[in-house]
Design a protein around this motif. Structure first.
Motif, PDB file in Angstrom:
ATOM      1  N   LEU A   1       0.861  -1.134  -0.091  1.00 35.39           N
ATOM      2  CA  LEU A   1       0.079  -0.053  -0.113  1.00 35.39           C
ATOM      3  C   LEU A   1       0.805   1.160  -0.013  1.00 35.39           C
ATOM      4  O   LEU A   1       0.622   2.245  -0.698  1.00 35.39           O
ATOM      5  N   SER A   2       1.901   1.219   0.978  1.00 35.17           N
ATOM      6  CA  SER A   2       2.987   2.475   0.745  1.00 35.17           C
ATOM      7  C   SER A   2       3.331   2.534  -0.690  1.00 35.17           C
ATOM      8  O   SER A   2       3.457   3.672  -0.948  1.00 35.17           O
ATOM      9  N   GLU A   3       3.950   1.574  -1.310  1.00 31.94           N
ATOM     10  CA  GLU A   3       4.738   1.718  -2.539  1.00 31.94           C
ATOM     11  C   GLU A   3       3.534   2.173  -3.483  1.00 31.94           C
ATOM     12  O   GLU A   3       3.958   3.090  -4.355  1.00 31.94           O
ATOM     13  N   GLN A   4       2.429   1.687  -3.516  1.00 33.78           N
ATOM     14  CA  GLN A   4       1.460   2.301  -4.509  1.00 33.78           C
ATOM     15  C   GLN A   4       0.998   3.443  -4.290  1.00 33.78           C
ATOM     16  O   GLN A   4       0.622   4.249  -5.135  1.00 33.78           O
ATOM     17  N   ASN A   5       1.166   4.198  -3.216  1.00 34.65           N
ATOM     18  CA  ASN A   5       0.902   5.560  -2.718  1.00 34.65           C
ATOM     19  C   ASN A   5       2.076   6.650  -2.530  1.00 34.65           C
ATOM     20  O   ASN A   5       1.901   7.714  -2.179  1.00 34.65           O
ATOM     21  N   SER A   6       3.296   6.090  -2.726  1.00 35.00           N
ATOM     22  CA  SER A   6       4.354   6.820  -2.739  1.00 35.00           C
ATOM     23  C   SER A   6       4.507   8.132  -3.569  1.00 35.00           C
ATOM     24  O   SER A   6       4.908   8.956  -3.421  1.00 35.00           O
ATOM     25  N   SER A   7       3.647   7.712  -4.928  1.00 30.31           N
ATOM     26  CA  SER A   7       3.682   9.107  -5.892  1.00 30.31           C
ATOM     27  C   SER A   7       3.046  10.244  -5.069  1.00 30.31           C
ATOM     28  O   SER A   7       3.159  11.370  -5.208  1.00 30.31           O
ATOM     29  N   LYS A   8       2.189   9.906  -4.376  1.00 27.78           N
ATOM     30  CA  LYS A   8       0.906  11.162  -3.500  1.00 27.78           C
ATOM     31  C   LYS A   8       2.414  11.886  -2.573  1.00 27.78           C
ATOM     32  O   LYS A   8       2.205  12.845  -2.384  1.00 27.78           O
ATOM     33  N   LEU A   9       3.021  10.935  -1.693  1.00 34.38           N
ATOM     34  CA  LEU A   9       3.735  11.556  -0.803  1.00 34.38           C
ATOM     35  C   LEU A   9       4.798  12.414  -1.692  1.00 34.38           C
ATOM     36  O   LEU A   9       4.997  13.481  -1.389  1.00 34.38           O
TER      37      LEU A   9
ATOM     38  N   GLU B   1       4.613  13.802  -4.506  1.00 33.93           N
ATOM     39  CA  GLU B   1       4.021  15.190  -5.019  1.00 33.93           C
ATOM     40  C   GLU B   1       3.755  16.023  -3.769  1.00 33.93           C
ATOM     41  O   GLU B   1       4.233  17.469  -4.231  1.00 33.93           O
ATOM     42  N   SER B   2       3.335  15.866  -2.819  1.00 36.74           N
ATOM     43  CA  SER B   2       3.258  16.705  -1.509  1.00 36.74           C
ATOM     44  C   SER B   2       4.562  17.233  -1.084  1.00 36.74           C
ATOM     45  O   SER B   2       4.571  18.371  -0.955  1.00 36.74           O
TER      46      SER B   2
END
Length: 98
Positions: A9-17, A19-20
């Motif tokens: 889940l973290s790897e899938q959402n790392s792009s959001k982090l 970008e932020s």
């Protein structure tokens, strides 16, 4: 949730982090540029202490972003972080306090 599920889940959402963190860094650096240019400086330096799994992606985006705006950009490695220097003078300013 087990560790494998959390990691995925973290790897899938790392792009959001990424970008932020990129947007926050741009805002911080832009504020530094405004403040230092008002006092006659021609460069800023910022230490970047992101976690190692996202640090290079953010720094690469920052370098491209500021080079596209016409700034000279240097990145230096420190023991626990990286430092980015951004300058806008035509040559090194001998009166700089940095």
């Amino acid at each position: 949730m087990n560790a494998a599920e959390a990691r995925k889940l973290s790897e899938q959402n790392s792009s959001k982090l990424i970008e932020s963190c990129f947007k926050k860094s741009v805002n911080n650096i832009d504020d530094l540029i405004k403040a230092t240019s008002k006092i006659g400086e021609f460069s800023v330096r910022s230490n970047l202490t992101f976690s190692s799994n996202i640090r290079d992606a953010i720094i690469n985006r920052l370098v491209v972003h500021y080079q596209d705006l016409g700034y000279h950009v240097e990145v230096n490695s420190l023991p626990l972080s990286k430092s980015i220097s951004i300058s806008w003078g035509e040559k090194e300013d001998p009166t700089s306090c940095n």
